[in-house]
Design an enzyme around this catalytic site. Structure first.
Site: not given
Length: 806
Positions: A669, A742, A776
């Protein structure tokens, strides 16, 4: 600007070539054994520390499960067949531990191939309700703790798409349940539906709606129809024998809460019009209070569509918000209202004011307290004592106020005023206990309360319990952990009169377990659980917290692991893993919460696996980004980022452990964003691994991470911080990994695809791995094992076996 236009042309004119027809792979034996080691159960413990429920689940989902039908609507991800989140993590077995001296008992009566979730204690904590998801829907089950037996009380017709699917009545004998409506219309297949017209959005002049880049939003009328059908429920009252009676007709129910005395029920429903700009929780809503027979008492709050808030992280809507029940009263509503029009740019003495209104909610609301910062919550005590909390992100300030709920003329007293990132000064959180309503309120004994703190210091973590005199405001330390080679966490206070607390103790090779400690008797803690370490192959790995300084003197730390086959004097390759964090002062930025006595747990995203493959690992390396005074942290982001990395490598190199020509950096991330920037702006690394990141900040123009300014206010910051804009300087091998589904704000899969195109077009060594169906965070066993294989292959090729030119 010419460079920017060139890149825009580049990414639209190129396509991804050189795809591999690759099936899912598995990593080497050393990594595979760690990744698939069985998990210890999750635990639910009652308020007295007497009974425990152990919840077991598999390490991973399967790719087949992730491939089930999924609809992404209004910020939700729904399985339209089962009517529960398509990303739900399920448990598959339950055991109970009745009494502190008993052993685990397997619960009888569970369904075959269970998929269990939504666990909730009954008000008297003698039972626990939960759901089981079948191939067709969601059932309601109830566990009898004393008998260790479970039974089904509804068919698979619950609606678990928004909020909790059920709520206990105060009598412990019945539940309020969201069920599928009988009049639900068929869903529209948006892939085959014939449009009836264009999708049109419009903005009026001068009305700004600076929203972040949310994902899974509604896109058209078909989405609106499907969203409405999927979140609409009917409410039923269901007893423990499964007898059901209609309680309230169809509506889009989102949140429901009972008053402490159980005589009133606050119900929130979603209304139209829907929005294509914001998630469902910013759609219009109505909150009303009913009695237990579903008779309307009062419509408390009607909220319009929230698309246009003022700019800034501390912006809120005007009117009533944070509506809840007062925990120490039978049925009193409490809420906050902004005194600055919800705009953090407005200068006022007090940001928020808190009000209350007692049942039957016909009297004028009375003011309780005003907060200097934005209201965060209240810890209720009794008629004369409560603690209000506030915070302000821009200064990282938080305050705690003791006030008298029965006398709003008495000035609240600030008992804590601190930087919430300053962990060394944290005074702890008040101890609470269950009152006569089953709510957790301040545990007040002879005008004194208790505080449990983490106890972070420069020398380690030593949790404590303090006693605070409400009259003198002086604190007395009642207990502080003195463990040197282990870590003790205070999970909860069980009975402060007896001195009983629940603690969790672990070490670097000792799996966390729960104990009862008596701080008055000063006896050895009594074990409640005895979980074994499932990661034997790394239990003796060398682990230490290293401290080092950045170019500006800022003290940094990292958790250093040596290879399992380490030999003194040999130089090893290194993997460094990190995540940048923003601070407003160097003092807080230099503090550390890392501890070498923490249990070494190799979860799927961890770099720890590579100690088994001959690598030094520096995990959780400090990457503070500091902006003091009027300077924002991101004003010098790149300089600080590179400075953090160089200091870390220098520190480990000075210890004689590594070949600094063979160092990899990685992150997930924002850590992926960090990785790409480090490879673009330094020559410190042999390779990088970037998972699920964002690389072009012009695609997130109204702020990202902790950046409040929009692109037009700080274009140079957005440009400088975007690795995409510097793709021509990036020559270091980079492994890009991204979940195709995601759902995180800003980290669209497009971010990795476009960045890969740019790097490939400019001749950089780069590999892009798109994981089907993954969000994610990654969940499927096939995906995670393949992820570990990809990372291992990349490190072997570009780091361990890197050819360094003389």
């Amino acid at each position: 600007m010419k460079k920017f236009l060139f890149y825009c042309f580049l990414v639209t004119g190129l396509s991804i070539h050189g795809q591999e027809n690759l099936t899912y792979q598995k990593p080497s034996k050393e990594i595979l054994e760690l990744a698939t080691a069985p998990l210890a159960p999750s635990i639910r413990i009652d308020s007295k520390g007497e009974n425990m429920v152990f919840l077991y689940r598999s390490n991973f989902k399967s790719i087949a499960t992730l491939s089930e039908t999924e609809m992404r609507l209004g910020g939700l991800r729904i399985n339209p067949k089962t009517n529960i989140s398509s990303r739900e993590r399920y448990y598959n077995n339950i055991k109970v531990h009745v009494g502190r001296k008993s052993t685990e008992t397997t619960v009888s009566g569970l369904p075959e191939n269970p998929r269990l979730s939504n666990f909730s204690w009954s008000p008297n904590q003698e039972k626990m309700a939960f759901t089981n998801t079948t191939s067709n829907g969601v059932e309601l089950w109830v566990l009898d703790i004393a008998n260790a037996s479970a039974k089904k009380i509804t068919s698979d017709n619950l609606n678990a798409n928004t909020g909790d699917p059920f709520y206990w009545f105060k009598d412990n004998m019945s539940l309020l349940v969201k069920m599928l409506p009988e009049n639900r219309k068929d869903l529209i297949d948006t892939k085959t539906a014939v449009p009836t017209g264009p999708t049109v959005s419009e903005s009026e002049a001068g009305v700004m709606a600076q929203n972040r880049t949310y994902q899974d939003l509604l896109k058209n009328k078909a989405d609106e129809h499907n969203f409405e059908q999927l979140v609409t429920s009917e409410l039923y009252k269901v007893d423990l024998d499964g007898n059901a009676s209609s309680w309230m007709s169809s509506a889009m129910y989102s949140d429901i809460s009972f008053s402490p005395d159980g005589n009133y029920i606050m119900v929130e429903t979603i209304n139209k019009p829907f929005s294509y700009l914001v998630p469902y929780y910013r759609f219009p809503s109505t909150t009303a209070v009913y009695d237990t027979n579903a008779k309307l008492i009062k419509i408390v709050l009607e909220v319009p569509l929230i698309e246009d808030l003022p700019q800034g992280f501390m912006a809120v809507r005007t009117g009533m918000r944070s509506l809840s029940w007062r925990g120490d009263q039978p049925a009193t509503l409490v809420w906050a209202e902004a005194l600055d029009k919800g705009d953090p740019e407005v200068k006022v003495d007090y940001r928020d004011e808190v009000f209350q209104q007692e049942a039957p909610f016909t009297s004028e609301p009375t003011s309780l307290v005003k907060t200097i910062n934005r209201f965060r919550g209240i810890q209720w005590g009794n008629a004369n004592t409560a603690i209000a909390l506030d915070y302000w992100w821009n200064t990282r300030n938080t305050k705690s106020y003791i006030f008298n709920p029965s006398n709003n003329t008495a000035k609240p007293e600030i008992i804590s005023d601190r930087n919430y990132q300053d962990v060394y000064s944290d005074p702890g959180n008040p101890v609470t206990s269950r009152n006569e309503y089953g709510r957790y309120t301040l545990d007040i004994v002879k005008n004194k309360i208790f505080l449990i703190g983490d106890g972070y210091t420069e020398n380690g973590k030593f949790p404590f319990i303090d006693q605070l005199d409400l009259k003198t405001k002086k604190t007395t330390r009642l207990y502080q952990s003195s463990l040197k080679d282990k870590i003790e966490d205070i999970s909860m206070a069980l009975d402060m009169n007896k001195g009983e607390i629940l603690v969790r103790i672990e070490s670097k090779n000792e799996y966390p377990n729960y104990y009862i400690r008596n701080i008055k008797k000063r006896m050895a803690p009594v074990p409640l659980t005895q979980f074994e370490n499932p990661f034997k192959s790394i239990q003796d790995v060398h682990k230490e917290i290293i401290k080092y300084k950045r170019y500006d003197g800022l003290e940094l730390t990292g958790t250093l692991y040596l290879p399992t086959d380490y030999k003194a004097g040999k130089k090893y390759p290194m993997v460094m893993w990190a995540y940048p964090r923003e601070y407003k002062d160097k003092s807080s930025a230099g503090q550390s919460t890392s501890n070498s006595n923490e249990f070494t747990y190799p979860y799927y995203g961890s770099p720890i696996y590579w100690v088994t493959k001959g690598y030094v690992v520096l995990d959780d390396a400090s990457f503070p980004i500091v902006g003091e005074g009027n300077e924002e942290p991101n004003d010098t982001f790149i300089k600080q980022l590179v400075g953090n990395a160089k200091a870390a490598i220098d520190a480990v190199d000075d210890l004689g452990y590594i070949d600094r020509n063979k160092v990899a950096v990685g992150g997930h991330s924002y850590g992926a964003f960090m990785t790409a920037n480090l490879l673009s702006h330094s020559n410190l690394f042999a390779a990088g691994i970037a998972r699920s990141g964002a690389y072009n900040r012009t695609l997130t123009p109204f702020g990202f991470q902790s950046e409040e300014r929009n692109y037009w206010e700080a274009p140079e910051i957005y440009y400088e911080m975007s690795p995409f804009m510097h793709a021509d300087t990036m020559k270091t091998p980079l492994l890009l990994i991204h979940g195709e589904a995601d759902n995180n704000s800003g980290t669209y899969p497009l971010q990795s695809e476009r960045y890969f195109n740019a790097l490939k077009g400019l001749g950089a060594p780069v590999r892009l791995v798109m994981l089907p169906k993954e969000s994610h965070g990654y969940a499927a066993e096939e995906s995670i094992l393949h992820l570990l294989w990809e990372q291992d292959q990349w490190l072997e090729k570009h780091v361990k076996n890197r050819k360094v030119e003389e």
